[in-house]
Design a protein around this motif. Sequence first.
Motif, PDB file in Angstrom:
ATOM      1  N   THR A  92      29.677  30.819  46.565  1.00 24.11           N
ATOM      2  CA  THR A  92      30.878  30.577  47.372  1.00 24.11           C
ATOM      3  C   THR A  92      32.024  30.029  46.525  1.00 24.11           C
ATOM      4  OG1 THR A  92      30.009  28.408  48.052  1.00 24.11           O
ATOM      5  CG2 THR A  92      29.608  30.269  49.521  1.00 24.11           C
ATOM      6  N   ALA A  93      31.722  29.210  45.520  1.00 25.24           N
ATOM      7  CA  ALA A  93      32.789  28.731  44.636  1.00 25.24           C
ATOM      8  C   ALA A  93      33.425  29.902  43.890  1.00 25.24           C
ATOM      9  CB  ALA A  93      32.240  27.705  43.655  1.00 25.24           C
ATOM     10  N   ALA A  94      32.600  30.837  43.428  1.00 21.39           N
ATOM     11  CA  ALA A  94      33.139  32.033  42.762  1.00 21.39           C
ATOM     12  C   ALA A  94      34.023  32.826  43.709  1.00 21.39           C
ATOM     13  CB  ALA A  94      32.003  32.899  42.236  1.00 21.39           C
ATOM     14  N   ALA A  95      33.615  32.914  44.976  1.00 16.05           N
ATOM     15  CA  ALA A  95      34.418  33.642  45.958  1.00 16.05           C
ATOM     16  C   ALA A  95      35.765  32.966  46.178  1.00 16.05           C
ATOM     17  CB  ALA A  95      33.650  33.752  47.275  1.00 16.05           C
ATOM     18  N   PHE A  96      35.783  31.643  46.253  1.00 18.61           N
ATOM     19  CA  PHE A  96      37.051  30.933  46.391  1.00 18.61           C
ATOM     20  C   PHE A  96      37.951  31.186  45.179  1.00 18.61           C
ATOM     21  CE2 PHE A  96      35.234  28.089  49.731  1.00 18.61           C
ATOM     22  CZ  PHE A  96      36.308  28.128  50.622  1.00 18.61           C
ATOM     23  N   SER A 336      38.170  41.385  31.448  1.00 13.46           N
ATOM     24  CA  SER A 336      39.315  40.475  31.469  1.00 13.46           C
ATOM     25  C   SER A 336      38.950  39.273  32.312  1.00 13.46           C
ATOM     26  CB  SER A 336      40.545  41.173  32.056  1.00 13.46           C
ATOM     27  OG  SER A 336      40.290  41.561  33.394  1.00 13.46           O
ATOM     28  N   ASN A 337      39.885  38.334  32.456  1.00 10.49           N
ATOM     29  CA  ASN A 337      39.649  37.194  33.324  1.00 10.49           C
ATOM     30  C   ASN A 337      39.449  37.656  34.753  1.00 10.49           C
ATOM     31  OD1 ASN A 337      39.783  35.307  31.317  1.00 10.49           O
ATOM     32  ND2 ASN A 337      41.952  34.829  31.635  1.00 10.49           N
ATOM     33  N   GLY A 400      27.685  41.629  40.893  1.00  9.08           N
ATOM     34  CA  GLY A 400      28.065  40.373  41.517  1.00  9.08           C
ATOM     35  C   GLY A 400      27.617  39.174  40.706  1.00  9.08           C
ATOM     36  N   ALA A 401      26.369  39.207  40.218  1.00  8.14           N
ATOM     37  CA  ALA A 401      25.859  38.107  39.396  1.00  8.14           C
ATOM     38  C   ALA A 401      26.643  37.999  38.084  1.00  8.14           C
ATOM     39  CB  ALA A 401      24.379  38.328  39.100  1.00  8.14           C
ATOM     40  N   ARG A 402      27.122  39.111  37.585  1.00 10.65           N
ATOM     41  CA  ARG A 402      27.925  39.114  36.360  1.00 10.65           C
ATOM     42  C   ARG A 402      29.262  38.407  36.589  1.00 10.65           C
ATOM     43  NH1 ARG A 402      29.910  44.822  33.778  1.00 10.65           N
ATOM     44  NH2 ARG A 402      31.141  44.006  32.027  1.00 10.65           N
ATOM     45  N   PHE A 407      32.628  33.458  36.015  1.00  5.50           N
ATOM     46  CA  PHE A 407      33.338  32.344  36.662  1.00  5.50           C
ATOM     47  C   PHE A 407      32.770  31.004  36.226  1.00  5.50           C
ATOM     48  CE2 PHE A 407      32.607  29.329  40.168  1.00  5.50           C
ATOM     49  CZ  PHE A 407      33.876  28.747  40.215  1.00  5.50           C
ATOM     50  N   LEU A 408      31.453  30.874  36.221  1.00  2.00           N
ATOM     51  CA  LEU A 408      30.833  29.600  35.868  1.00  2.00           C
ATOM     52  C   LEU A 408      31.113  29.223  34.418  1.00  2.00           C
ATOM     53  CD1 LEU A 408      27.423  29.942  37.735  1.00  2.00           C
ATOM     54  CD2 LEU A 408      29.378  28.531  38.376  1.00  2.00           C
ATOM     55  N   MET A 409      31.120  30.193  33.538  1.00  2.00           N
ATOM     56  CA  MET A 409      31.446  29.901  32.141  1.00  2.00           C
ATOM     57  C   MET A 409      32.882  29.423  32.020  1.00  2.00           C
ATOM     58  SD  MET A 409      29.410  33.113  30.415  1.00  2.00           S
ATOM     59  CE  MET A 409      30.104  32.893  28.790  1.00  2.00           C
ATOM     60  N   GLN A 410      33.797  30.047  32.777  1.00  2.00           N
ATOM     61  CA  GLN A 410      35.182  29.601  32.769  1.00  2.00           C
ATOM     62  C   GLN A 410      35.319  28.203  33.369  1.00  2.00           C
ATOM     63  OE1 GLN A 410      36.972  34.127  33.367  1.00  2.00           O
ATOM     64  NE2 GLN A 410      37.832  32.459  34.562  1.00  2.00           N
TER      65      GLN A 410
END
Length: 535
Positions: A92-96, A336-337, A400-402, A407-410
């Motif tokens: 959900t954090a990635a979705a936000f 890209s980002n 999706g997991a990618r 996102f988590l690395m960023q």
Amino acid sequence: MGNATLRPTMNLRKLFLFVFISAHMVAGAPHKSAAARSRTSLAKAIDVILEDPAISRAHWGISVTTLEGKPLYAFNDGQSFEPASNAKLFTTAAAFAVFSPATRFTTKVISRGSIDPQGTLDGDIILEGAGDPSISGRSWPYAGKTERPDPPLQALDALADQVVKSGMVRRVTGRVVGDDRWFPFERYGAGWGWDDLQWEYGAPVSALSVNDNVVYLDLMPGEKPGDPIAATWNPPVPYYALENGALTGPAAPKPELGLDRQPGSKIVRLYGVLPVNSKGVHLALAIEDPAEFAALAFRQILIDHGIAVVGASAAEHSFPFSTTEFLKEVKMPLPSNLASGRPLAAPVEASAERVLATYASPPLSQDLMVVNKVSQNLHAELILHDLGRSVLNDGSTAAGARVVRQFLMQAGVDPSDFLFFDGSGLSPQDLITPRAATTLLVYAARQPWGGEFRATLPIAGVDGTLAARFQQSPVKAKLLAKTGTLAEVNTLSGYLTTRSGKTVVLSILCNDHDPAGDGARKATDRIIEAIYAAL
């Protein structure tokens, strides 16, 4: 004389500076020692809790930090644990981060073929999914608990109404097709237990999901012991065949019923006894093929709305084609980002196709609240696939997991501190460290969407999966956290306002506990209360 005069002056200045610094060191010492004493007191309190024989053999990991990320307490915080539904925090954090909170998903009804002036469609009518999790009778927005005031198929009814009001189609010579090709046909996450797949929490993933991909089986006792029990399907779609061997039993405090559906089968076997004094049993069973079910239901609804349909119902799937090993694909860097911008509705593919009706979901932020408040597995999986489809034009689990990984690395989470095979945490192959969770939560708190993200978390003693916990605790309403539960997993991560008024970030992960009883949950609650009191 000049030198003799200067030396005493220099000594006096040094003496004054020494006294000044010493005084301030002494004045500051109690504040530092008080903080240190609090952390020592917390460590001792947690040690006592974890020494309880009921839970001492379990694997525990704990991370507590300030809202700025400064460590306050750590225990096995770099070791890996199954997160269970704490995985939803990451999805959900990635979705936000990727989507606008106002993002909506659009489901379409499309004609495939020519339509003559009399309204005869010489071809198929397509119900085309685009990853919308809201096609159900669920009320929006979430207001403290799950409510379903509308019929399960109300969205399909609304689509059929639009088709009728358009006046374009009165008869269909072909089929009614449920099209979920917006995602590949990957219904289940890696490692999902086969015995989970018949229940609501193991419902299959599909870009065309209706009623959370479940049907309800309502059971009522007969008039007297020995009578067959009454069983009805809701919605009344003839999808499963029920072999009902259950009987009404004498008055008893609870039913003794069994239900079985083998993977891939559409035969549901019911057996056991339902007491004559029972007020009934309500079961939610997962659908085997959601697009197939949606087409079958929509065909009947079109007929009920006065549209003649000659052909049968059918499903169209897009089967996976990637031969890349899952983890290798997930670890590929993104081009890209993170950026969205792709339309969240399947495109009309050919000039012979015409959009007859559309259904738009509520804003995504409302569904993210449902995901975290009630721990809705299917919706978390749909969001994972939506992330892949939007960012990489690939609605697969791996895509999706990618996106989540990037996102988590960023966000500053060490890539060796997490591993996800799904979006909900139902997979036992998912792994996180406690510090991965607190790093994410610290990062989220600093983002423009951080307030909305925090609002999706259950509130202790108030709502969601924490409604019944901390009812008589000083922590009530001061903890916002995501729960996680599997057979031998109990997790809790979120934000806590302590007795001193400070907000701390915490993650408590427990694996390999005795699945009988609730010792791990009780110990987790005691740890939360210890953190509240000490910090």
